[in-house]
Design an enzyme around this catalytic site. Structure first.
Site, PDB file in Angstrom:
ATOM      1  N   GLU A 190      -6.044  -8.293  -1.170  1.00 57.36           N
ATOM      2  CA  GLU A 190      -6.617  -8.407   0.179  1.00 57.36           C
ATOM      3  C   GLU A 190      -8.123  -8.209   0.055  1.00 57.36           C
ATOM      4  O   GLU A 190      -8.593  -7.095  -0.192  1.00 57.36           O
ATOM      5  CB  GLU A 190      -6.050  -7.334   1.122  1.00 57.36           C
ATOM      6  CG  GLU A 190      -4.556  -7.457   1.353  1.00 57.36           C
ATOM      7  CD  GLU A 190      -4.007  -6.379   2.289  1.00 57.36           C
ATOM      8  OE1 GLU A 190      -4.803  -5.697   2.967  1.00 57.36           O
ATOM      9  OE2 GLU A 190      -2.779  -6.218   2.311  1.00 57.36           O
ATOM     10  N   GLU A 222       0.821  -1.221   0.000  1.00 55.22           N
ATOM     11  CA  GLU A 222       0.000   0.000   0.000  1.00 55.22           C
ATOM     12  C   GLU A 222       0.855   1.271   0.000  1.00 55.22           C
ATOM     13  O   GLU A 222       0.806   2.092   0.923  1.00 55.22           O
ATOM     14  CB  GLU A 222      -0.991  -0.022   1.166  1.00 55.22           C
ATOM     15  CG  GLU A 222      -1.962  -1.192   1.064  1.00 55.22           C
ATOM     16  CD  GLU A 222      -3.088  -1.159   2.084  1.00 55.22           C
ATOM     17  OE1 GLU A 222      -2.932  -0.539   3.150  1.00 55.22           O
ATOM     18  OE2 GLU A 222      -4.143  -1.764   1.811  1.00 55.22           O
TER      19      GLU A 222
HETATM   20  C1  GLA Z   1      -4.187  -3.087   4.837  1.00 50.05           C
HETATM   21  C2  GLA Z   1      -2.820  -3.712   4.880  1.00 50.05           C
HETATM   22  C3  GLA Z   1      -2.785  -5.021   5.592  1.00 50.05           C
HETATM   23  C4  GLA Z   1      -3.603  -4.986   6.832  1.00 50.05           C
HETATM   24  C5  GLA Z   1      -5.005  -4.541   6.506  1.00 50.05           C
HETATM   25  C6  GLA Z   1      -5.867  -4.522   7.730  1.00 50.05           C
HETATM   26  O1  GLA Z   1      -4.943  -3.451   3.783  1.00 50.05           O
HETATM   27  O2  GLA Z   1      -2.271  -3.877   3.593  1.00 50.05           O
HETATM   28  O3  GLA Z   1      -1.447  -5.305   5.942  1.00 50.05           O
HETATM   29  O4  GLA Z   1      -3.027  -4.117   7.746  1.00 50.05           O
HETATM   30  O5  GLA Z   1      -4.945  -3.247   5.979  1.00 50.05           O
HETATM   31  O6  GLA Z   1      -5.524  -3.492   8.624  1.00 50.05           O
END
Ligand code: GLA
Ligand code: GLA
Length: 704
Positions: A345, A185
């Site tokens: 995700e 991210e």
């Molecule tokens: C983001 C991050 C993950 C995790 C999620 C949930 O998407 O990429 O590592 O931390 O949030 O908090």
């Protein structure tokens, strides 16, 4: 000695890569598109984000068995495990990861490895304290949390190159590793230290060549801000409210946004360059964040093989509001020319950090959200995360399993979905989303509105949704375009809030309309040039001729009651009121109240073979539902069947054949009436023309 060589190499690389370039122009050839399903040995990518390092090694075998039983064939690993892979500077340990891969691979599960740079080890901060990002008040971040490094710091770049080189070398030929995710991210924080300021000054110098050019472009004579040396150029304030008196020159602020976005791409490219050289033939991606806009994803994604993103529908207060994740999927697909993408995700449980956030979703929604992703062009879905952590910040962020590993209702829903998606793989392979209409997203306009918001009620994404949601309710697929995209082929392009325009963009839009396209513009369009400077032409500036209107008056009284009137019906209007004077356009709606009652609020102009609409205000949603229904009829775009609230229809196509997804986000049975009977792709049975969808149900329909 060895380190010194690495560092000087890093300085060289950073001097080379952190340079200004014409915005939106490709510096290098983009890599070839990846066929995701093919890439995973012909299987639909179905996975979980897995952290073997968080669990006792004796649990791994059982984890892999439970994954396999749920149809899981993919994991993402290691993106926060830097300290375990490089416990001492320059000394690497991959033995644990090799063992984890061995266990997983033995159960038919392959991996993407995350480069671990989002969460550097504590020792790195102790040795090189200035890698920590600095906030705008000059305070360095403390160690802890993650995403707390400065992407312009030479020591951090050297450390990045070292760990990525080591990982790439170790896994270059590993058959169980399919590819890479860069960092995690990317996009924040903005760093305000001296190295970042020097980098911004170099970027400005590269872009403007002379200070005279920069001063003229930014209009720095205002308040006597003229810069006489490059080293005088400051970094702007970051987080200021609309009423702040510390506002910076908007032109400088927009260039800083561009600089930040390009720097993020350049940091990513430092990693992709190493991986392509040392581990060629493996796919490279990143986990983006949908509507997040501190980076221009259409720029960030050009160095990747495919787009992946992190989808958490919990951000919708109402889970039946499928438009939020829908638009984010479409924007992510649009950020790389509509290539199919994957979810890295996918929400796998109730989220939370220090407290639980929101409310629990019905187990069926975890299945439905995976199907929604597929319907919008995903060829892979990976859930975050396999099991809720016992430790750290995310103890309250549920995975599919909870800490006790009990095969709960979420696990059952995920298992069902896994089996179904493998059954659908042959049908889905090589299918694509095809859309007759598009939304044009302008990163420059979005940023310019952040710098100078129109008022508290204005929200750029909300502008997108007014049109997006209306098309979706009609069962019409929507693409998202960026300014450098291909406009041809769309029957309708909506460009909400096109605040910042330059001549090339206006020429592209003019060609599009000249060739028969329909363009919808909204209020506050054409106000600014590419330097975020207000045009000296009558509004809407460079778009005035296309729209066939002049705007000499506007009213930003956001709390005033207003309405627009059309064909005897009236609709509440808010946020902003451009008072339109048609030059060649016709009036479609007028204002209903106040001193400009009766003046034009919405117009239509015939231009070349096409049409341009200008919507001078923000009306209530049903106005958009009604008028877009009318527009699509005019231009010959077929709408779908009538959809009950909370039921979505999205379509993929393969060789002209439609694959229809009907998704019911509500707790009750719903019906959708088609004019013909379709075949259910999962059961092989013919559905009645009136399709019944159970609560949280999904049906995938094709013609035999
Ligand atoms: C983001 C991050 C993950 C995790 C999620 C949930 O998407 O990429 O590592 O931390 O949030 O908090
Ligand atoms: C004050 C200042 C002016 C101008 C106006 C409007 O009156 O003296 O220079 O800035 O506010 O902001």
């Amino acid at each position: 000695m060895r380190n010194r060589v690495v560092i000087s190499l890093a300085v060289l690389v950073s001097a080379f890569t952190f340079s200004a370039r014409p915005h939106g122009v490709l510096a290098t050839e983009p890599p070839k598109p990846f066929d995701l399903i093919q890439w995973n040995g012909g299987k639909f990518i179905y996975g979980v984000d897995y952290y073997p390092e968080h669990w006792n090694e004796t649990q791994w075998e059982n984890d892999a068995k439970m994954m396999q039983a749920a149809g899981i064939n993919f994991v993402r690993l290691a993106e926060f495990a830097w300290v375990k892979m490089e416990p001492v500077e320059g000394k690497f340990d991959f033995a644990w990861l090799d063992r984890a891969l061995q266990v997983l691979n033995a159960h038919g599960i392959k991996a993407v490895l995350g480069t671990p740079t989002a969460s550097p080890p504590a020792w790195l901060y102790v040795k090189y304290p200035d890698i920590a990002a600095m906030d705008e008040n000059g305070v360095r971040y403390r160690y802890g949390s993650r995403r707390n490094y400065c992407i312009h710091n030479p020591s951090f770049i050297a450390a990045t190159q070292r760990i990525v080189t080591a990982m790439a070398g170790h896994y270059t030929n590993h058959p169980g590793v399919l590819g890479w995710q860069i960092d995690n991210e990317l996009g924040d924080p903005n760093c305000y230290d001296a190295a970042s300021r020097a980098a911004f000054q170099r970027w400005c110098r590269k872009k403007y060549k002379t200070l005279d050019t920069l001063n003229a472009a930014w209009g720095t004579i205002f308040w006597g801000h003229t810069y006489l040396a490059w080293s005088e150029i400051p970094l702007p304030w970051n987080t200021l409210g609309p009423q702040s008196l510390r506002a910076h020159n908007p032109s400088l602020a927009l260039d800083f946004k561009r600089f930040q976005s390009e720097s993020t791409h350049d940091y990513l490219e430092i990693q992709t360059a190493i991986l392509r050289k040392i581990a060629p033939g493996k796919a490279i991606t990143h986990n983006a964040m949908g509507m997040y806009d501190n980076v221009d994803y259409s720029d960030l994604h050009r160095s990747l093989d495919f787009v992946a993103w992190d989808n958490y529908p919990m951000f919708q207060k109402d889970y039946a509001n499928y438009f939020g994740p829908g638009l984010a999927h479409d924007l992510m697909r649009g950020s790389k020319n509509n290539q199919n993408f994957m979810i890295m995700e996918q929400q796998g449980g109730l989220p939370g950090w220090n407290v639980f956030w929101g409310r629990q979703a019905a187990p069926g929604l975890y299945r439905l959200w995976a199907y929604q992703a597929v319907a919008h062009g995903a060829d892979g879905v990976c859930y975050f995360r396999w099991r809720t952590s016992r430790y750290g910040t995310e103890q309250y962020w549920q995975g599919i399993l909870d800490q006790d590993s009990y095969p709960n209702a979420r696990y059952q829903a995920v298992s069902q979905t896994g089996k179904e998606l493998q059954q659908l793989t042959d049908l889905l392979r090589d299918s694509k989303v095809v859309a007759p209409v598009a939304l044009l997203v302008s990163p420059d306009s979005r940023w310019a509105f952040h710098i100078q918001p129109l008022g508290e009620k204005f929200n750029y994404n909300q502008q997108l949704h007014l049109y997006y949601d209306a098309f979706r309710r009609l069962g019409i697929n929507v693409d998202v375009l960026f300014p450098q995209g291909d406009f041809s082929g769309y029957k309708v392009i909506v460009a909400p809030g096109l605040f910042v325009v330059d001549k090339p963009l206006v020429e592209k839009l003019t060609d599009y309309v000249n060739n028969g396209g329909s363009l919808i513009l909204s209020y506050r369009s054409g106000v600014k040039d590419e330097h975020n400077v207000v045009t000296d032409q009558t509004l809407p500036g460079l778009l005035a001729e296309l729209a066939g209107i002049a705007i000499h008056e506007f009213d930003p009284q956001t709390n005033q009651e207003q309405e627009i009137v059309t064909d005897g019906a009236s609709f509440p209007a808010t946020v902003w009121f451009d008072i339109l004077e048609p030059t060649t356009a016709q009036t479609l709606a007028t204002y209903g109240k106040g001193y400009y009652a009766g003046k034009a609020a919405v117009t239509r102009n015939s231009f070349g073979k096409g049409t341009v609409f200008y919507v001078g205000t923000e009306a209530a949603q049903d106005y958009y539902d009604r008028s877009l229904n009318w527009v699509v009829q005019q231009v010959g775009v077929a709408r779908g069947p009538s959809l009950p609230e909370g039921v979505e229809m999205a379509v993929r196509e393969k060789a002209g054949k439609k694959i229809i997804f009907l998704l019911n986000y509500t707790e009750k049975t719903q019906a959708v009436a088609f004019e013909q009977a379709y075949q259910n792709a999962l059961t092989g049975e013919t559905e009645p023309a009136q399709v019944q969808l159970p609560a949280f149900g999904v049906k995938v329909l094709t013609l035999p």
